[in-house]
Motif scaffolding. Structure first.
Motif, mmCIF file in Angstrom:
data_model
loop_
_atom_site.group_PDB
_atom_site.id
_atom_site.type_symbol
_atom_site.label_atom_id
_atom_site.label_comp_id
_atom_site.label_asym_id
_atom_site.label_seq_id
_atom_site.Cartn_x
_atom_site.Cartn_y
_atom_site.Cartn_z
ATOM 1 N N GLU A 30 0.830 -1.205 0.000
ATOM 2 C CA GLU A 30 0.000 0.000 0.000
ATOM 3 C C GLU A 30 0.868 1.259 0.000
ATOM 4 O O GLU A 30 0.917 1.973 -0.977
ATOM 5 C CB GLU A 30 -0.948 0.006 1.192
ATOM 6 C CG GLU A 30 -1.917 1.168 1.096
ATOM 7 C CD GLU A 30 -3.057 1.063 2.083
ATOM 8 O OE1 GLU A 30 -3.580 2.124 2.451
ATOM 9 O OE2 GLU A 30 -3.433 -0.048 2.470
ATOM 10 N N THR A 31 1.530 1.540 1.115
ATOM 11 C CA THR A 31 2.429 2.700 1.200
ATOM 12 C C THR A 31 3.591 2.355 2.115
ATOM 13 O O THR A 31 3.384 2.063 3.302
ATOM 14 C CB THR A 31 1.706 3.952 1.763
ATOM 15 O OG1 THR A 31 0.568 4.244 0.965
ATOM 16 C CG2 THR A 31 2.640 5.149 1.776
ATOM 17 N N TYR A 32 4.767 2.393 1.567
ATOM 18 C CA TYR A 32 5.997 2.196 2.336
ATOM 19 C C TYR A 32 7.071 2.974 1.579
ATOM 20 O O TYR A 32 7.712 2.447 0.676
ATOM 21 C CB TYR A 32 6.346 0.708 2.422
ATOM 22 C CG TYR A 32 7.522 0.382 3.314
ATOM 23 C CD1 TYR A 32 7.337 0.033 4.638
ATOM 24 C CD2 TYR A 32 8.822 0.426 2.818
ATOM 25 C CE1 TYR A 32 8.413 -0.281 5.451
ATOM 26 C CE2 TYR A 32 9.902 0.110 3.625
ATOM 27 C CZ TYR A 32 9.693 -0.238 4.944
ATOM 28 O OH TYR A 32 10.764 -0.545 5.752
ATOM 29 N N LEU A 33 7.175 4.249 1.924
ATOM 30 C CA LEU A 33 8.077 5.155 1.221
ATOM 31 C C LEU A 33 9.012 5.818 2.216
ATOM 32 O O LEU A 33 8.576 6.302 3.271
ATOM 33 C CB LEU A 33 7.280 6.234 0.485
ATOM 34 C CG LEU A 33 6.304 5.744 -0.582
ATOM 35 C CD1 LEU A 33 5.300 6.832 -0.920
ATOM 36 C CD2 LEU A 33 7.080 5.295 -1.808
ATOM 37 N N LEU A 34 10.270 5.877 1.867
ATOM 38 C CA LEU A 34 11.270 6.456 2.756
ATOM 39 C C LEU A 34 11.618 7.882 2.333
ATOM 40 O O LEU A 34 11.677 8.191 1.136
ATOM 41 C CB LEU A 34 12.535 5.604 2.753
ATOM 42 C CG LEU A 34 12.345 4.136 3.129
ATOM 43 C CD1 LEU A 34 13.667 3.384 3.020
ATOM 44 C CD2 LEU A 34 11.764 4.008 4.530
ATOM 45 N N GLY A 35 11.862 8.742 3.321
ATOM 46 C CA GLY A 35 12.412 10.073 3.126
ATOM 47 C C GLY A 35 11.893 10.857 1.939
ATOM 48 O O GLY A 35 10.708 11.158 1.832
ATOM 49 N N GLU A 36 12.827 11.200 1.051
ATOM 50 C CA GLU A 36 12.503 12.038 -0.097
ATOM 51 C C GLU A 36 11.502 11.384 -1.046
ATOM 52 O O GLU A 36 10.705 12.073 -1.684
ATOM 53 C CB GLU A 36 13.776 12.422 -0.848
ATOM 54 C CG GLU A 36 14.675 13.375 -0.068
ATOM 55 C CD GLU A 36 13.988 14.690 0.308
ATOM 56 O OE1 GLU A 36 13.254 15.258 -0.528
ATOM 57 O OE2 GLU A 36 14.179 15.146 1.453
ATOM 58 N N ALA A 37 11.514 10.057 -1.164
ATOM 59 C CA ALA A 37 10.528 9.376 -2.013
ATOM 60 C C ALA A 37 9.121 9.597 -1.468
ATOM 61 O O ALA A 37 8.170 9.796 -2.238
ATOM 62 C CB ALA A 37 10.841 7.883 -2.117
ATOM 63 N N ALA A 38 8.971 9.588 -0.158
ATOM 64 C CA ALA A 38 7.668 9.852 0.458
ATOM 65 C C ALA A 38 7.247 11.288 0.209
ATOM 66 O O ALA A 38 6.090 11.549 -0.136
ATOM 67 C CB ALA A 38 7.727 9.556 1.955
ATOM 68 N N ILE A 39 8.176 12.210 0.375
ATOM 69 C CA ILE A 39 7.869 13.622 0.146
ATOM 70 C C ILE A 39 7.450 13.843 -1.301
ATOM 71 O O ILE A 39 6.481 14.555 -1.587
ATOM 72 C CB ILE A 39 9.059 14.509 0.548
ATOM 73 C CG1 ILE A 39 9.201 14.504 2.086
ATOM 74 C CG2 ILE A 39 8.895 15.928 0.015
ATOM 75 C CD1 ILE A 39 10.451 15.176 2.603
ATOM 76 N N ALA A 40 8.165 13.221 -2.234
ATOM 77 C CA ALA A 40 7.846 13.386 -3.655
ATOM 78 C C ALA A 40 6.446 12.878 -3.975
ATOM 79 O O ALA A 40 5.717 13.493 -4.759
ATOM 80 C CB ALA A 40 8.885 12.669 -4.517
ATOM 81 N N GLU A 41 6.046 11.768 -3.364
ATOM 82 C CA GLU A 41 4.736 11.180 -3.676
ATOM 83 C C GLU A 41 3.596 11.753 -2.847
ATOM 84 O O GLU A 41 2.474 11.879 -3.315
ATOM 85 C CB GLU A 41 4.775 9.663 -3.505
ATOM 86 C CG GLU A 41 3.468 9.024 -3.940
ATOM 87 C CD GLU A 41 3.557 7.522 -4.101
ATOM 88 O OE1 GLU A 41 2.624 6.835 -3.667
ATOM 89 O OE2 GLU A 41 4.562 7.053 -4.678
ATOM 90 N N ARG A 42 3.862 12.104 -1.589
ATOM 91 C CA ARG A 42 2.779 12.473 -0.674
ATOM 92 C C ARG A 42 2.843 13.917 -0.179
ATOM 93 O O ARG A 42 1.949 14.390 0.491
ATOM 94 C CB ARG A 42 2.802 11.531 0.527
ATOM 95 C CG ARG A 42 2.610 10.066 0.135
ATOM 96 C CD ARG A 42 2.667 9.134 1.323
ATOM 97 N NE ARG A 42 1.769 9.497 2.387
ATOM 98 C CZ ARG A 42 0.444 9.293 2.384
ATOM 99 N NH1 ARG A 42 -0.137 8.713 1.357
ATOM 100 N NH2 ARG A 42 -0.297 9.652 3.423
ATOM 101 N N GLY A 43 3.889 14.622 -0.553
ATOM 102 C CA GLY A 43 4.142 15.944 0.013
ATOM 103 C C GLY A 43 3.347 17.086 -0.581
ATOM 104 O O GLY A 43 3.470 18.224 -0.121
ATOM 105 N N ASP A 44 2.532 16.831 -1.587
ATOM 106 C CA ASP A 44 1.708 17.891 -2.157
ATOM 107 C C ASP A 44 0.290 17.369 -2.400
ATOM 108 O O ASP A 44 -0.323 17.653 -3.416
ATOM 109 C CB ASP A 44 2.317 18.411 -3.466
ATOM 110 C CG ASP A 44 1.697 19.735 -3.878
ATOM 111 O OD1 ASP A 44 1.259 20.494 -2.998
ATOM 112 O OD2 ASP A 44 1.616 19.993 -5.099
#
Length: 176
Positions: A30-44
């Motif tokens: 489902e969702t398992y994203l680290l650091g910058e990858a998480a920010i890129a996908e979920r940060g906006d």
């Protein structure tokens, strides 16, 4: 020097009647994203992480985002899955402890693990052991969270979504 804030998302709504366990692969699917990858996908998006980042941009904070981990509602969280995700959050808190000014966590508020009934409280207990009682910790929760006395004792700010469907997740992250 700007404030330095540690952020993480770790959410699961546990159903203790369901047999088996929610394992790490359930989070990864489902969702398992680290650091910058998480920010890129979920940060906006409409996420608490996006709200955390909005606040950081506005205030000029440095952000260290550890992980975004979500699994759909299911059986209790397996110890190995909890230890993996909570371990990453706690390791980052340990590594950055001297420079941190606060912690922002997007949780759910209904996580039961293989070994305890209050997954969020257990995560907060571990973090408090690392950063001490003075470090501000804010948590955002689902609107129907099971907010335990331990969670209230260990977090300085506890707030929940105000809408269903959850159209205010980003706003709650900013508020936290």
């Amino acid at each position: 020097m700007p404030h330095h804030v540690l952020t993480a998302e770790f959410a699961h709504e546990s159903n203790t009647f369901k047999k088996g366990f929610t394992v790490l692969d359930d989070f990864r699917s489902e969702t398992y994203l680290l650091g910058e990858a998480a920010i890129a996908e979920r940060g906006d998006a409409n996420t608490e992480l996006a709200g955390f980042l909005d606040a950081a941009r506005e205030a000029g904070w440095k952000v260290t985002h550890v992980i975004s981990a979500h699994a759909g509602p299911g059986a209790r969280v397996a110890r190995a899955a909890f230890e993996d995700i909570a371990g990453q959050i706690c390791s980052a808190a340990t590594a950055n402890r001297a420079a941190l000014n606060g912690i922002l966590l997007s949780l759910h508020g209904a996580m039961v693990t293989e070994f305890c009934e209050d997954g969020e409280g257990e995560l907060l207990r571990r973090l408090r052991a690392i950063v001490g009682p003075e470090m501000p910790i804010a948590v955002s929760l689902d609107l129907h969270a099971n907010c335990t006395p331990l969670m209230c004792e260990l977090a300085d700010v506890v707030l929940s979504y105000k809408t269903y469907p959850h159209i205010d997740m980003r706003e709650r992250g900013l508020q936290a």
